[in-house]
Design a protein around this motif. Structure first.
Motif, PDB file in Angstrom:
ATOM      1  N   ALA A 170      -9.602  63.466 -24.189  1.00  0.00           N
ATOM      2  CA  ALA A 170      -8.572  64.381 -23.688  1.00  0.00           C
ATOM      3  C   ALA A 170      -9.236  65.573 -22.993  1.00  0.00           C
ATOM      4  N   GLY A 171     -10.323  66.084 -23.577  1.00  0.00           N
ATOM      5  CA  GLY A 171     -11.074  67.170 -22.962  1.00  0.00           C
ATOM      6  C   GLY A 171     -11.650  66.772 -21.618  1.00  0.00           C
ATOM      7  N   ALA A 172     -12.122  65.525 -21.510  1.00  0.00           N
ATOM      8  CA  ALA A 172     -12.677  65.032 -20.238  1.00  0.00           C
ATOM      9  C   ALA A 172     -11.606  64.993 -19.154  1.00  0.00           C
ATOM     10  N   ALA A 173     -10.423  64.537 -19.501  1.00  0.00           N
ATOM     11  CA  ALA A 173      -9.328  64.494 -18.512  1.00  0.00           C
ATOM     12  C   ALA A 173      -8.950  65.911 -18.075  1.00  0.00           C
ATOM     13  N   LEU A 174      -8.875  66.828 -19.010  1.00  0.00           N
ATOM     14  CA  LEU A 174      -8.561  68.220 -18.680  1.00  0.00           C
ATOM     15  C   LEU A 174      -9.659  68.836 -17.824  1.00  0.00           C
ATOM     16  N   TYR A 175     -10.905  68.539 -18.156  1.00  0.00           N
ATOM     17  CA  TYR A 175     -12.042  69.077 -17.410  1.00  0.00           C
ATOM     18  C   TYR A 175     -12.003  68.599 -15.950  1.00  0.00           C
ATOM     19  N   LYS A 176     -11.794  67.305 -15.772  1.00  0.00           N
ATOM     20  CA  LYS A 176     -11.754  66.767 -14.403  1.00  0.00           C
ATOM     21  C   LYS A 176     -10.645  67.419 -13.589  1.00  0.00           C
ATOM     22  N   GLU A 177      -9.514  67.681 -14.228  1.00  0.00           N
ATOM     23  CA  GLU A 177      -8.365  68.248 -13.528  1.00  0.00           C
ATOM     24  C   GLU A 177      -8.518  69.743 -13.255  1.00  0.00           C
ATOM     25  N   ASN A 178      -9.103  70.477 -14.178  1.00  0.00           N
ATOM     26  CA  ASN A 178      -9.094  71.940 -14.095  1.00  0.00           C
ATOM     27  C   ASN A 178     -10.447  72.596 -13.842  1.00  0.00           C
ATOM     28  N   CYS A 179     -11.536  71.931 -14.160  1.00  0.00           N
ATOM     29  CA  CYS A 179     -12.842  72.606 -14.181  1.00  0.00           C
ATOM     30  C   CYS A 179     -13.881  72.029 -13.220  1.00  0.00           C
ATOM     31  N   ALA A 180     -13.809  70.740 -12.962  1.00  0.00           N
ATOM     32  CA  ALA A 180     -14.873  70.055 -12.239  1.00  0.00           C
ATOM     33  C   ALA A 180     -15.104  70.597 -10.830  1.00  0.00           C
ATOM     34  N   VAL A 181     -14.071  71.087 -10.171  1.00  0.00           N
ATOM     35  CA  VAL A 181     -14.241  71.573  -8.796  1.00  0.00           C
ATOM     36  C   VAL A 181     -15.244  72.722  -8.739  1.00  0.00           C
ATOM     37  N   CYS A 182     -15.325  73.518  -9.780  1.00  0.00           N
ATOM     38  CA  CYS A 182     -16.286  74.631  -9.826  1.00  0.00           C
ATOM     39  C   CYS A 182     -17.536  74.273 -10.632  1.00  0.00           C
ATOM     40  N   HIS A 183     -17.348  73.604 -11.778  1.00  0.00           N
ATOM     41  CA  HIS A 183     -18.448  73.403 -12.719  1.00  0.00           C
ATOM     42  C   HIS A 183     -19.100  72.030 -12.639  1.00  0.00           C
ATOM     43  N   GLY A 184     -18.623  71.156 -11.759  1.00  0.00           N
ATOM     44  CA  GLY A 184     -19.293  69.893 -11.506  1.00  0.00           C
ATOM     45  C   GLY A 184     -19.052  68.804 -12.532  1.00  0.00           C
ATOM     46  N   LEU A 185     -19.512  67.627 -12.146  1.00  0.00           N
ATOM     47  CA  LEU A 185     -19.431  66.436 -12.991  1.00  0.00           C
ATOM     48  C   LEU A 185     -20.830  65.855 -13.167  1.00  0.00           C
ATOM     49  N   ALA A 240     -19.271  71.676 -25.626  1.00  0.00           N
ATOM     50  CA  ALA A 240     -20.246  71.879 -26.689  1.00  0.00           C
ATOM     51  C   ALA A 240     -21.049  70.608 -26.956  1.00  0.00           C
ATOM     52  N   LYS A 241     -20.419  69.467 -26.742  1.00  0.00           N
ATOM     53  CA  LYS A 241     -21.055  68.173 -27.006  1.00  0.00           C
ATOM     54  C   LYS A 241     -21.528  67.481 -25.722  1.00  0.00           C
ATOM     55  N   ALA A 242     -21.568  68.197 -24.596  1.00  0.00           N
ATOM     56  CA  ALA A 242     -21.851  67.590 -23.290  1.00  0.00           C
ATOM     57  C   ALA A 242     -23.178  66.839 -23.239  1.00  0.00           C
ATOM     58  N   ASP A 243     -24.130  67.220 -24.057  1.00  0.00           N
ATOM     59  CA  ASP A 243     -25.429  66.539 -24.043  1.00  0.00           C
ATOM     60  C   ASP A 243     -25.475  65.328 -24.971  1.00  0.00           C
ATOM     61  N   ALA A 244     -24.394  65.057 -25.700  1.00  0.00           N
ATOM     62  CA  ALA A 244     -24.373  63.931 -26.642  1.00  0.00           C
ATOM     63  C   ALA A 244     -22.985  63.304 -26.705  1.00  0.00           C
ATOM     64  N   LEU A 245     -22.397  63.054 -25.542  1.00  0.00           N
ATOM     65  CA  LEU A 245     -21.045  62.476 -25.491  1.00  0.00           C
ATOM     66  C   LEU A 245     -21.088  60.972 -25.703  1.00  0.00           C
ATOM     67  N   PRO A 246     -20.040  60.408 -26.307  1.00  0.00           N
ATOM     68  CA  PRO A 246     -19.945  58.955 -26.373  1.00  0.00           C
ATOM     69  C   PRO A 246     -19.912  58.380 -24.948  1.00  0.00           C
ATOM     70  N   GLU A 247     -20.387  57.159 -24.802  1.00  0.00           N
ATOM     71  CA  GLU A 247     -20.453  56.523 -23.483  1.00  0.00           C
ATOM     72  C   GLU A 247     -19.074  56.454 -22.818  1.00  0.00           C
ATOM     73  N   SER A 248     -18.042  56.232 -23.602  1.00  0.00           N
ATOM     74  CA  SER A 248     -16.694  56.141 -23.041  1.00  0.00           C
ATOM     75  C   SER A 248     -16.277  57.462 -22.383  1.00  0.00           C
ATOM     76  N   VAL A 249     -16.661  58.580 -22.976  1.00  0.00           N
ATOM     77  CA  VAL A 249     -16.309  59.894 -22.436  1.00  0.00           C
ATOM     78  C   VAL A 249     -17.125  60.169 -21.174  1.00  0.00           C
ATOM     79  N   THR A 250     -18.412  59.843 -21.211  1.00  0.00           N
ATOM     80  CA  THR A 250     -19.250  60.010 -20.019  1.00  0.00           C
ATOM     81  C   THR A 250     -18.704  59.159 -18.875  1.00  0.00           C
ATOM     82  N   ASN A 251     -18.295  57.941 -19.183  1.00  0.00           N
ATOM     83  CA  ASN A 251     -17.711  57.071 -18.151  1.00  0.00           C
ATOM     84  C   ASN A 251     -16.429  57.653 -17.590  1.00  0.00           C
ATOM     85  N   ALA A 252     -15.609  58.255 -18.446  1.00  0.00           N
ATOM     86  CA  ALA A 252     -14.367  58.867 -17.980  1.00  0.00           C
ATOM     87  C   ALA A 252     -14.648  60.031 -17.043  1.00  0.00           C
ATOM     88  N   LEU A 253     -15.738  60.742 -17.274  1.00  0.00           N
ATOM     89  CA  LEU A 253     -16.105  61.871 -16.416  1.00  0.00           C
ATOM     90  C   LEU A 253     -16.714  61.420 -15.097  1.00  0.00           C
TER      91      LEU A 253
END
Length: 170
Positions: A72-87, A153-166
């Motif tokens: 859920a955080g990944a979906a929110l990040y892509k929608e609201n944050c990625a344009v400035c903070h990257g993927l 907080a967990k960006a350096d150790a995300l499950p593969e499914s979350v990394t794939n979603a991003l």
């Protein structure tokens, strides 16, 4: 002799705010995103931010970093944050490249993985003045703010499914 010293001291003290006012009103302050920062700008801004965080950031995280919450955080990040903070694996967007101060690329380097989730929560909820970082308290629910904070907080150790979603375009 003492009167002259006191008058000189008062005039000296009054010249400081007059000088600062003339600096800004005269158009000497750097305001373009390509300009160098003002003297002490970074130090003053960072000192104020750290003091506010120490005083107000939440100490306890009310949700767990489950895969569901991270997705859920990944979906929110892509929608609201990625344009400035990257993927992950992508270069800066034109928007991020033109901002001052430059927004941290949260999936490159350490990002904010060394920050407490409460610190990231406070920044996401409230924003940071004079940086371009908006506050999302009025547009996202509290659980959503925490989902984003846990993702980062967990960006350096995300499950593969979350990394794939991003990394995959929807």
């Amino acid at each position: 002799m003492k009167l002259g010293f006191v008058i000189g001291l008062i005039i000296g003290i009054l010249l400081i705010p007059v000088g600062i006012t003339l600096y800004f009103v005269g158009g000497y302050a750097p305001v373009a995103t390509s300009a160098a920062p003002m003297p002490f700008e970074k130090t003053l801004a960072n000192t104020a931010l750290q003091a506010r965080l120490k005083k107000e950031m939440p100490k306890n995280v009310p949700i767990e970093p489950t895969e569901v919450n991270l997705m859920a955080g990944a979906a929110l990040y892509k929608e609201n944050c990625a344009v400035c903070h990257g993927l992950p694996g992508e270069s800066k967007t034109a928007i991020a490249a033109g901002m001052f101060p430059p927004p941290p690329q949260l999936f490159h380097g350490k990002g904010v993985t060394d920050d407490e989730p409460g610190e990231t929560y406070w920044k996401v909820a409230n924003g940071i003045r004079l940086t371009g970082m908006p506050g999302f308290r009025g547009t996202l629910k509290d659980d959503q703010l925490w989902q984003l904070s846990l993702l980062l907080a967990k960006a350096d150790a995300l499950p593969e499914s979350v990394t794939n979603a991003l990394t995959h375009k929807n």
